[in-house]
Scaffold this motif. Structure first.
Motif, PDB file in Angstrom:
ATOM      1  N   ARG A 211       1.377  -8.218  -7.563  1.00 22.46           N
ATOM      2  CA  ARG A 211       0.421  -7.409  -6.812  1.00 22.46           C
ATOM      3  C   ARG A 211      -0.033  -6.189  -7.619  1.00 22.46           C
ATOM      4  O   ARG A 211      -1.222  -5.824  -7.631  1.00 22.46           O
TER       5      ARG A 211
ATOM      6  N   ASP B 204      -8.044  -4.692 -11.720  1.00 25.33           N
ATOM      7  CA  ASP B 204      -9.332  -4.714 -11.025  1.00 25.33           C
ATOM      8  C   ASP B 204      -9.868  -3.276 -10.966  1.00 25.33           C
ATOM      9  O   ASP B 204      -9.229  -2.396 -10.375  1.00 25.33           O
TER      10      ASP B 204
ATOM     11  N   ARG C   3       0.818  -1.216   0.000  1.00 24.46           N
ATOM     12  CA  ARG C   3       0.000   0.000   0.000  1.00 24.46           C
ATOM     13  C   ARG C   3       0.856   1.272   0.000  1.00 24.46           C
ATOM     14  O   ARG C   3       0.348   2.356  -0.291  1.00 24.46           O
TER      15      ARG C   3
ATOM     16  N   VAL D  31      -3.904  -5.269  -8.756  1.00 23.34           N
ATOM     17  CA  VAL D  31      -4.564  -4.011  -8.371  1.00 23.34           C
ATOM     18  C   VAL D  31      -5.029  -3.235  -9.591  1.00 23.34           C
ATOM     19  O   VAL D  31      -6.163  -2.749  -9.649  1.00 23.34           O
TER      20      VAL D  31
ATOM     21  N   ASN E  79     -10.158   4.066   0.596  1.00 17.26           N
ATOM     22  CA  ASN E  79      -9.992   2.703   1.120  1.00 17.26           C
ATOM     23  C   ASN E  79      -8.551   2.232   1.068  1.00 17.26           C
ATOM     24  O   ASN E  79      -8.164   1.334   1.812  1.00 17.26           O
ATOM     25  N   TRP E  80      -7.761   2.817   0.159  1.00 21.18           N
ATOM     26  CA  TRP E  80      -6.374   2.364   0.020  1.00 21.18           C
ATOM     27  C   TRP E  80      -5.556   2.647   1.279  1.00 21.18           C
ATOM     28  O   TRP E  80      -4.559   1.987   1.533  1.00 21.18           O
TER      29      TRP E  80
ATOM     30  N   THR F 293     -12.183  -1.771  -9.217  1.00 20.78           N
ATOM     31  CA  THR F 293     -12.412  -1.233  -7.875  1.00 20.78           C
ATOM     32  C   THR F 293     -11.092  -0.926  -7.183  1.00 20.78           C
ATOM     33  O   THR F 293     -10.897   0.164  -6.615  1.00 20.78           O
ATOM     34  N   LEU F 294     -10.161  -1.883  -7.230  1.00 14.23           N
ATOM     35  CA  LEU F 294      -8.868  -1.676  -6.569  1.00 14.23           C
ATOM     36  C   LEU F 294      -8.093  -0.542  -7.254  1.00 14.23           C
ATOM     37  O   LEU F 294      -7.396   0.242  -6.595  1.00 14.23           O
ATOM     38  N   ARG F 295      -8.213  -0.466  -8.574  1.00 14.55           N
ATOM     39  CA  ARG F 295      -7.511   0.615  -9.264  1.00 14.55           C
ATOM     40  C   ARG F 295      -8.092   1.975  -8.879  1.00 14.55           C
ATOM     41  O   ARG F 295      -7.362   2.960  -8.739  1.00 14.55           O
TER      42      ARG F 295
ATOM     43  N   HIS G 281      -9.412   2.646  -5.985  1.00 14.66           N
ATOM     44  CA  HIS G 281      -8.889   2.918  -4.643  1.00 14.66           C
ATOM     45  C   HIS G 281      -7.467   3.479  -4.718  1.00 14.66           C
ATOM     46  O   HIS G 281      -7.137   4.441  -4.004  1.00 14.66           O
TER      47      HIS G 281
END
Length: 640
Positions: free
Chosen positions: A162, A169, A106, A166, A248-249, A171-173, A175
């Motif tokens: 990883r 995806d 992170r 990230v 969220n990140w 959603t993760l991108r 974030h």
């Protein structure tokens, strides 16, 4: 099946020298004919084909030429396929990333890990996968075994994986892009430096923040030549800006695998949610501050404000001129309006006064109506009580005696009936009873109304008793109507006692005096007969001349003509202090006890002459005996 791209390599081979016996015109042979071309189908099989499927990028020729140079071959293979990507792709990897800990992903830059630092948010999914492929070909642990040692190469390979997870995806991108470490959240100063261009200072800031807008496309800041309506639209858009940015990140990870309990994980989730909400609030405030500062410093907005100010001043000047030119007309209109308003107010006041007078008249009529109804109700109730008294509650035999339980219950039912029965219906009932020809018919009318109103079994029983004794009651009523009872000295003595017991001012005085005389003498005198006899005794007419029967009206000085009597206003304290009757007193019968209980229930405690009225129900018992018995009954009740 994977697509195979053939790889062509230039190989320099030194050929051996020709044999000495070779001659071009002798040894050389040329075939005169060629075989006819034919189309044939081949099926790919064999260990080489399977190896190609497992390792599609492996090139045996390149490996033969360059040793373990698969990365160079792969680069040559993909070169030229995407010129934009080849230009922006960054092959270099900082030393800090090579030694980065995958657990702290992170804190890392996902785009830099894949060499997409120049593209970042502009990178497509195809760009991300191409960059990942190139990174893996170069930094796979098997490819870097000669150059790196330990966990470093393995750690960076994990970071590459990883980063792919990230960035592919959505959603993760989102974030990660919300917390992109290269994004500058700082705002320009609230005041522009000297000679600073507003558009050069604020243009890049708005462009950087426009990426987070939910609504696309986002209007640009523009320049001094931008139309003013577009400028207004720009600021209206940014004042209603809706950001998709989330935080969220930045969550702190806490799982049960770390040794924590479910409660610890729940607490961590709550802290993360609170931190995200606070960060979102701060970011919204930051954007609002940015728009406020820009609107205050924008020279175009200054022009707009000045134009708006001039427009308002012009409108004000125009209104002033209009008011000055139309002053006379306005004054006339105002006078006319005031006159109309005064006339309207006067009309409304007159109408209100008329309505008030009408309401007062209606209220007065209603009050008089209520008073009339009260008078009628009082009169009719008194009439019905007189009818009940004159006809012994329409009972016969022993039940007609005022001391009987039936007579006492009939008196109680009468009061309940008067409380519930309608006044108008009561008037009709009284007229019907008065018009009835005989005792039985009168009783039937009363008991029918009583039963319909109260629905009591006592009313039905009284009606049945009255019907069963109709003949005897009719004969008795006829005899009583033929000859009224004559007054004797004993009757007059009881009458004098009743007049003293119920002095002037007593409610329904003559009704109570009549009941007392009829109860003591077992007679059926009417109230009119009792009043007439009283007046005759007062005027000296009659045969009774004894001193103890004389009485006078209370005019001026009060004269005591009789012997002192017992007090009739005993209180509860007086009753408790009263001495008990002598042991030679006659025992109380069940009928006397019932009469005493009935008297206590009938005469209210608020009556000033309560004990005198209760003693009137038991004329054969002295007042001291009655108060002693009440005290005894009270003590027995407390013991229970």
């Amino acid at each position: 099946m994977s697509h195979y791209v053939p790889l062509v390599a230039s190989v320099k081979v030194k050929l051996p020298a020709l044999p000495e016996s070779w001659a071009a015109d002798k040894t050389h042979q040329v075939s005169s004919t060629l075989e006819t071309p034919a189309t044939r189908s081949f099926e790919p099989v064999g260990a080489g084909y399977i190896s190609r499927l497992v390792h599609p990028t492996r090139c045996p020729i390149a490996e033969a030429v360059n040793g373990s140079g698969a990365a160079v071959a792969a680069k040559d293979e993909m070169a030229g396929l995407n010129p934009r990507f080849d230009e922006l792709y960054d092959e270099s990897v900082p030393e800090a990333l090579l030694a980065a800990d995958p657990a702290e992903y992170r804190t890392l830059d996902m785009y830099q890990i894949l060499g997409l630092g120049n593209l970042r948010r502009a990178a497509t999914e195809a760009d991300i996968r191409t960059a990942h492929r190139r990174r893996v070909l170069v930094h796979h642990p098997d490819k870097q075994a000669q150059a790196l040692t330990g966990d470093t190469r393995d750690n960076f390979f994990k970071c590459i994986q990883r980063a792919l997870d990230v960035l592919v995806d959505p959603t993760l991108r989102m974030h990660f892009d919300s917390c992109d470490p290269t994004f500058n959240e700082r705002l320009p100063a609230a005041t522009l430096p000297a000679k600073a261009d507003f558009f050069e200072v604020y243009g890049p800031v708005f462009a950087a923040n426009a990426h987070f807008s939910v609504r696309q496309p986002v209007p640009a800041l523009g320049n001094m030549d931008t139309p003013l309506d577009e400028v207004q639209a720009f600021y209206e858009f940014w004042y209603a800006f809706e950001s998709w940015r989330v935080f969220n990140w930045r969550d702190k990870e806490g799982t049960m695998s770390d040794g924590g309990s479910r409660d610890d994980k729940r607490w961590t989730d709550q802290q993360n949610r609170r931190a995200r909400e606070e960060a979102k609030t701060k970011d919204n405030a930051r954007l609002r501050t940015l728009v406020d500062q820009a609107a205050a410093l924008d020279p175009r907005m200054k022009l707009l404000r000045e134009a708006e100010k001039k427009r308002r001043e012009e409108q004000k000047r125009s209104r002033q001129q209009s008011r000055a030119g139309a002053a006379g007309a306005l004054a006339a209109q105002k006078a006319a309006a005031e006159k109309a308003a005064a006339e309207k107010a006067a009309a409304e006041a007159a109408e209100a006064a008329a309505q008030k007078a009408a309401a007062a008249a209606a209220a007065e009529a209603e009050r008089k109506g209520r008073e009339d109804r009260k008078k009628i109700a009082k009169k009719e109730r008194k009439t019905l009580r007189g009818l009940m008294r004159d006809h012994a509650c329409f009972l016969s035999g022993e039940e007609a005696s005022p001391l009987s339980k039936a007579h006492q219950q009939a008196t109680i039912n009468l009061e309940l009936f008067l409380e519930k029965y309608d006044v108008m219906d009561l008037e009709k009932l009284n007229r019907a009873i008065e018009a009835a020809s005989d005792f039985a018919a009168k009783g039937a009318l009363y008991f029918a109304a009583l039963d319909a109103t109260l629905g009591t079994a006592e009313a039905s029983r009284n009606a049945a008793t009255a019907a069963a004794a109709a003949a005897a009651a009719a004969s008795t009523a006829t005899a009583a109507a033929a000859a009224a009872p004559e007054w004797t000295d004993a009757h007059r003595k009881v009458l004098v006692h009743a007049i003293k017991t119920f002095p002037g001012g007593t409610t329904e005085r003559w009704t109570k005096i009549t009941e007392h005389v009829n109860t003591q003498c077992s007679t059926t005198f009417t109230e009119k007969q009792v009043v007439a006899e009283s007046k005759a005794m007062e005027s000296g007419v009659g045969s009774v001349t004894m001193t103890d029967l004389q009485f006078e009206r209370r005019q001026g000085e009060v004269k005591i003509a009789d012997a002192p009597t017992q007090r009739s206003d005993l209180t509860d304290a007086d009753m408790r202090n009263t001495t008990a009757p002598a042991s030679t007193e006659t025992p109380w019968s069940a009928a006397e006890l019932d009469t005493l209980v009935h008297a206590l229930r009938t005469v209210p405690a608020t009556d000033a002459d309560r004990w005198g009225k209760i003693a009137a129900f038991l004329p054969d018992r002295p007042r001291q005996s009655i108060t002693a018995k009440i005290k005894e009954l009270h003590a027995m009740k407390q013991q229970k």
